[in-house]
Design a protein around this motif. Structure first.
Motif, mmCIF file in Angstrom:
data_model
loop_
_atom_site.group_PDB
_atom_site.id
_atom_site.type_symbol
_atom_site.label_atom_id
_atom_site.label_comp_id
_atom_site.label_asym_id
_atom_site.label_seq_id
_atom_site.Cartn_x
_atom_site.Cartn_y
_atom_site.Cartn_z
ATOM 1 N N TYR A 14 0.888 -1.134 -0.005
ATOM 2 C CA TYR A 14 -0.077 0.023 0.049
ATOM 3 C C TYR A 14 0.755 1.318 -0.005
ATOM 4 O O TYR A 14 0.182 2.266 0.361
ATOM 5 C CB TYR A 14 -0.809 -0.212 1.281
ATOM 6 N N ASN A 15 2.136 1.255 -0.230
ATOM 7 C CA ASN A 15 2.920 2.285 -0.497
ATOM 8 C C ASN A 15 2.172 3.171 -1.565
ATOM 9 O O ASN A 15 2.181 2.989 -2.747
ATOM 10 C CB ASN A 15 4.306 1.783 -0.998
ATOM 11 N N PRO A 67 -0.320 3.838 -6.375
ATOM 12 C CA PRO A 67 -1.203 4.774 -5.869
ATOM 13 C C PRO A 67 -2.706 4.405 -5.999
ATOM 14 O O PRO A 67 -3.304 4.761 -5.093
ATOM 15 C CB PRO A 67 -1.013 5.786 -6.896
ATOM 16 N N GLU A 68 -3.166 3.445 -7.162
ATOM 17 C CA GLU A 68 -4.445 3.107 -6.915
ATOM 18 C C GLU A 68 -4.631 2.223 -5.768
ATOM 19 O O GLU A 68 -5.938 2.177 -5.155
ATOM 20 C CB GLU A 68 -4.771 2.322 -8.529
ATOM 21 N N ILE A 104 -17.221 13.012 1.281
ATOM 22 C CA ILE A 104 -16.329 14.264 1.045
ATOM 23 C C ILE A 104 -14.815 13.857 0.862
ATOM 24 O O ILE A 104 -14.168 14.130 0.140
ATOM 25 C CB ILE A 104 -16.579 15.472 2.016
ATOM 26 N N ALA A 105 -14.450 12.949 2.018
ATOM 27 C CA ALA A 105 -12.888 12.614 2.066
ATOM 28 C C ALA A 105 -12.461 11.874 0.860
ATOM 29 O O ALA A 105 -11.627 11.803 0.315
ATOM 30 C CB ALA A 105 -12.647 12.092 3.259
ATOM 31 N N VAL A 106 -13.529 10.884 0.512
ATOM 32 C CA VAL A 106 -12.977 9.765 -0.441
ATOM 33 C C VAL A 106 -12.985 10.511 -1.993
ATOM 34 O O VAL A 106 -12.559 9.994 -2.621
ATOM 35 C CB VAL A 106 -14.068 8.618 -0.448
ATOM 36 N N GLN A 107 -13.701 11.546 -1.989
ATOM 37 C CA GLN A 107 -13.560 12.261 -3.175
ATOM 38 C C GLN A 107 -12.122 13.067 -3.415
ATOM 39 O O GLN A 107 -11.855 13.328 -4.754
ATOM 40 C CB GLN A 107 -14.677 13.412 -3.493
ATOM 41 N N LYS A 108 -11.293 13.068 -2.538
ATOM 42 C CA LYS A 108 -10.133 13.844 -2.712
ATOM 43 C C LYS A 108 -9.079 13.128 -3.442
ATOM 44 O O LYS A 108 -9.164 11.588 -3.291
ATOM 45 C CB LYS A 108 -9.405 14.414 -1.331
ATOM 46 N N PRO A 109 -8.392 13.768 -4.260
ATOM 47 C CA PRO A 109 -7.327 12.837 -5.093
ATOM 48 C C PRO A 109 -6.155 12.790 -4.214
ATOM 49 O O PRO A 109 -5.854 13.145 -3.203
ATOM 50 C CB PRO A 109 -6.983 13.819 -6.300
ATOM 51 N N LEU A 110 -5.480 11.620 -4.603
ATOM 52 C CA LEU A 110 -4.310 11.159 -3.800
ATOM 53 C C LEU A 110 -3.315 12.017 -4.465
ATOM 54 O O LEU A 110 -2.775 11.680 -5.356
ATOM 55 C CB LEU A 110 -3.691 9.783 -4.056
ATOM 56 N N LYS A 111 -2.627 12.871 -3.475
ATOM 57 C CA LYS A 111 -1.597 13.866 -4.067
ATOM 58 C C LYS A 111 -0.292 13.701 -3.038
ATOM 59 O O LYS A 111 -0.446 14.235 -1.803
ATOM 60 C CB LYS A 111 -2.279 15.154 -4.181
ATOM 61 N N LEU A 112 0.530 13.301 -3.720
ATOM 62 C CA LEU A 112 1.919 13.223 -2.870
ATOM 63 C C LEU A 112 2.874 14.421 -3.076
ATOM 64 O O LEU A 112 2.819 15.013 -3.907
ATOM 65 C CB LEU A 112 2.492 11.963 -3.217
ATOM 66 N N ASP A 113 3.716 14.603 -1.882
ATOM 67 C CA ASP A 113 4.843 15.547 -2.109
ATOM 68 C C ASP A 113 5.837 14.790 -1.545
ATOM 69 O O ASP A 113 6.515 15.075 -0.416
ATOM 70 C CB ASP A 113 4.517 16.775 -1.209
#
Length: 780
Positions: A224-225, A230-231, A257-266
């Motif tokens: 799950y890294n 990412p998917e 609302i939370a599940v609609q947020k995209p996965l965005k890494l920095d």
């Protein structure tokens, strides 16, 4: 079958079941006691549990407190309970241990399920059911191999220790300990390190979706890294959010609302070969490890850079370092292209067998083949065997079909460079760029290299002359001079250009006229110059020969920077340093490092002001003019360019009111130089790095105070001393005997070399010298 017989069989079955159950209970109890009394392995005592210590990553901070790197075996950095967002704690409990606040360290229902499956059914996949306390014990005390009993022994051990743990620590403390030790992906341990690595922020700054991503990794840190999968990570994040809703930590609308947020890494890796200032961090590691060795010996401590969670505060300026690396990359990328095109198919890294073989024999792969005692043919076959390898260039990395020989030739062609900026008043290092790419070129040109410095040495020569009574408007002939007692050595100007006029000292320095520099050296005296150079901070050996006026001595960027600080710091050289203090993991200061600045000036204030004005001339009308006309810089800048024999090294030193910067460009192999002075001269090879650096500084609001600083005006007396004609025609007698078609050469015996044993020439050498062309020095 009679009723009596049925009744007897029933009793027999009941008795068998009872005995089997009793035997099972006794076995389980006996097994439990065997673990409790440490038959299988020692258990941590209550004292050990009460004093839990885990290895922590040591952190490196820039001048403004920015984190720029870590040293670690496992990347771990602790946080306090108060720094954990509530939604992160809720996500953890809902996903990993829903009855955490109800049990005493062991969830009985889950434990029974695991025990019966593991012991009675020998199902090694029956894991799970562990509470946070049990998982914490597993993290702190890794499981050992006991054959088929490995799983049950580990589970019972963790249960016993978890109960002990909960008697020592509160629930909040257990959560904190757990999150500071649990492993995440990419060799990262602890939630703080995970937050920094994957999202570039502190744990306290994590949003609900980001917290769910990190908690989701606990099930399987690799699978799950979010960087690798990412998917899969996104799906696991949404499962965590669903668990939070299930156990009442989120309302349905909040989850949606939370599940609609995209996965965005920095994502940011703290590996030594990546990230900001890798050369600086590598050198810092050596210095701190040596310091710790001495400190531990003196104080009886056992601090370790990779495990003790030290905090190392440095002088490096985060913003300056960032733009220095950008300027470095921007210029080197363009210069490399011109460099390769200038050679074409005749490049030494393609055609010079000595250069290629020397590089090849230094490569680890070649040395490995030699150690295996292979024949030369077998070695050559291996070196020329083509396979898929990764090669780096300024456009990035790519996979190509190539041999090890191809790889050696490929990396031979790259130009290297160094950038070092220091605070001229304290010596504090502000930028440090040691090479082109730390992953592929780990030789640090700031810390390790010593190169000929070319005309950047001339200001020291001129300073010695001023101290000896010369004036900035004293005139010198530009004619060539041959030194009879130094093998008939002749100083020539860049490109062999003829200078027939008489030049004021200030003009000769600005235009970097070699023939004048040697004559200024005569007036100053070689011994005086060498002594002054050492007083200014040059530790390397300087030969007592006339060519030192042209910078034939080899020295490091650090030495040159220290010497030049005296021109800004009231004549007092300041040693470059880069550590301000080191703290232990609790914030206690182990040691503070103070600047090392000379107590008294090494030359007069008048000389300092004159030299600064003369080096301003280099920028305003001399060899560094392109800072003005090409790069449009209007800042207060003084400086000096430098180029060495056969265009092997290009230098530029920039002096501004609040920053001193040294840049160098060249090849790691001294036999590979630029094909022409136009390309290889310091004004073209090294100066542009500084020019781009200054341009970026000018565009930064944060760096404006450094970029826009102004020099204090020189005294009226100094201004008057500088007011003379830059050059004038030679006198009548000189012109009468001067051949205007080619430069006149005077043959001299130099008195300053009287202390050196005169070199005796044999007959054949004398004959050879008749036909020998005069040596050329293409120094600026």
């Amino acid at each position: 079958m009679s009723a009596r017989k049925k009744k007897t069989n029933k009793k027999r079955w009941i008795k068998w079941i009872a005995l089997t159950g009793l035997a099972g209970i006794l076995f389980i109890f006996g097994f439990y006691l065997s673990v409790l009394f440490e038959v299988w392995e020692p258990l941590p005592s209550k004292d050990q549990l009460a004093d839990i210590k885990q290895s922590e990553a040591s952190e490196v901070y820039a001048q403004g407190g920015e984190l720029i790197g870590k040293y670690f075996i496992f990347d771990r950095q602790p946080v306090t309970y108060e720094e954990l967002p509530q939604h992160f704690i809720d996500a953890l409990i809902a996903t990993e241990d829903a009855r955490f606040y109800e049990h005493n360290g062991v969830d009985q229902r889950s434990l029974l399920r695991v025990v019966f499956k593991s012991i009675l059914m020998r199902d090694e996949s029956a894991g799970g059911g562990s509470t946070l306390s049990q998982q914490l014990i597993k993290n702190l005390y890794p499981r050992k191999d006991h054959g088929i009993f490995s799983m049950p022994v580990s589970k019972v051990k963790e249960a016993i220790c978890a109960i002990r743990l909960e008697k020592i620590y509160s629930k909040e403390e257990i959560i904190t300990l757990y999150l500071n030790t649990v492993p995440f992906g990419d060799n990262t341990f602890g939630v703080e390190s995970a937050a920094e690595k994957f999202f570039g922020k502190k744990t306290s700054e994590l949003t609900l979706p980001e917290s769910a991503v990190i908690v989701g990794m606990l099930k399987a840190s690799h699978s799950y890294n979010p960087r690798l999968f990412p998917e899969r990570s996104l799906a696991r994040r949404n499962t965590v959010l669903a668990q939070m809703e299930r156990y009442g930590y989120l309302m349905n609308e909040e989850r949606r609302i939370a599940v609609q947020k995209p996965l965005k890494l920095d994502y940011y890796s703290f590996n030594h070969d990546k990230g900001l200032a890798p050369y600086f961090r590598a050198n810092l590691q050596k210095k701190v490890e040596q310091w710790l060795k001495d400190y531990n010996k003196e104080n009886g401590t056992d601090f370790n850079l990779h495990t003790s969670g030290l905090k190392i505060y440095t002088t490096l300026n985060y913003d300056l370092q960032q733009i220095a690396e950008e300027a470095f990359t921007e210029h080197l990328k363009a210069l490399q292209k011109d460099f390769e095109e200038s050679y074409g198919s005749r490049a030494p890294w393609l055609t010079d067998k000595r250069v290629i073989n020397d590089a090849l024999q230094k490569s680890p792969y070649y040395q490995k083949l030699k150690s295996q005692k292979l024949t030369e043919k077998q070695i050559q076959d291996s070196l020329n065997f083509k396979h898929k390898i990764e090669l780096w260039d300024w456009d990035g990395t790519k996979i190509v079909e190539a041999s090890h020989m191809d790889s050696v030739k490929h990396y031979l062609k790259f130009l290297q460079a160094g950038v070092l900026s220091v605070d001229p008043y304290s010596g504090a290092v502000r930028t440090w760029v040691g090479g082109s790419n730390f992953e592929h070129f780990q030789y640090d040109h700031v810390a390790m290299a010593k190169r000929q410095v070319g005309s950047t040495f001339k200001p020291i020569v001129y300073t010695a002359a001023l101290e000896a009574g010369k004036q900035p408007c004293d005139y010198y002939s530009g004619q060539q001079v041959t030194y009879a007692n130094y093998d008939d050595w002749t100083a020539t100007n860049s490109g062999g250009e003829s200078y027939e006029l008489d030049y004021a000292m200030k003009t000769a320095l600005a235009k970097s006229i070699n023939t004048v520099a040697v004559k200024v050296m005569e007036d100053a005296g070689i011994s005086n110059i060498v002594d002054l150079a050492h007083n200014m901070g040059i530790e390397s050996d300087i030969p007592y020969v006339p060519s030192i006026a042209l910078g034939t001595a080899q020295m490091s960027m650090m030495e040159l920077a220290k010497a030049y600080t005296s021109f800004l710091n009231n004549g007092k050289p300041a040693s470059p340093y880069f550590i301000t203090k080191i703290e232990d993991s609790d914030g206690n200061t182990l040691h503070s490092f103070l600047p090392d600045v000379a107590e008294s000036p090494v030359f007069s204030e008048q000389t300092r002001q004159i030299m600064l004005e003369m080096m301003k001339g280099t920028v305003n009308e001399g060899t560094a003019q392109r800072l003005r006309w090409k790069y449009g810089l209007t800042n207060d800048i003084a400086g000096k360019t430098g180029t060495t024999q056969d265009n092997k090294d290009g230098w530029f030193v920039a002096l501004t009111p609040r920053l001193l910067t040294v840049t160098w460009v060249g090849s790691d192999d001294h036999r590979i130089g630029f094909r022409s002075t136009a390309m290889g001269q310091g004004a073209n090879s090294a100066l542009p790095i500084y020019a781009l650096f200054q341009q970026k500084m000018n565009s930064s609001d944060e760096l404006r105070s450094i970029a826009n600083a102004r020099f204090s005006p020189p005294s009226t007396r100094i201004i008057n001393m500088m007011g003379c004609t830059p050059e004038k025609e030679a006198g009548f007698i000189k012109r009468l005997f001067t051949n205007t078609d080619k430069p006149k050469t005077t043959r001299l015996q130099v008195d300053t070399l009287a202390s050196e044993p005169e070199k005796k020439e044999g007959l054949f050498k004398k004959i050879g010298n008749i036909f020998k062309r005069k040596k050329k020095n293409n120094n600026e």
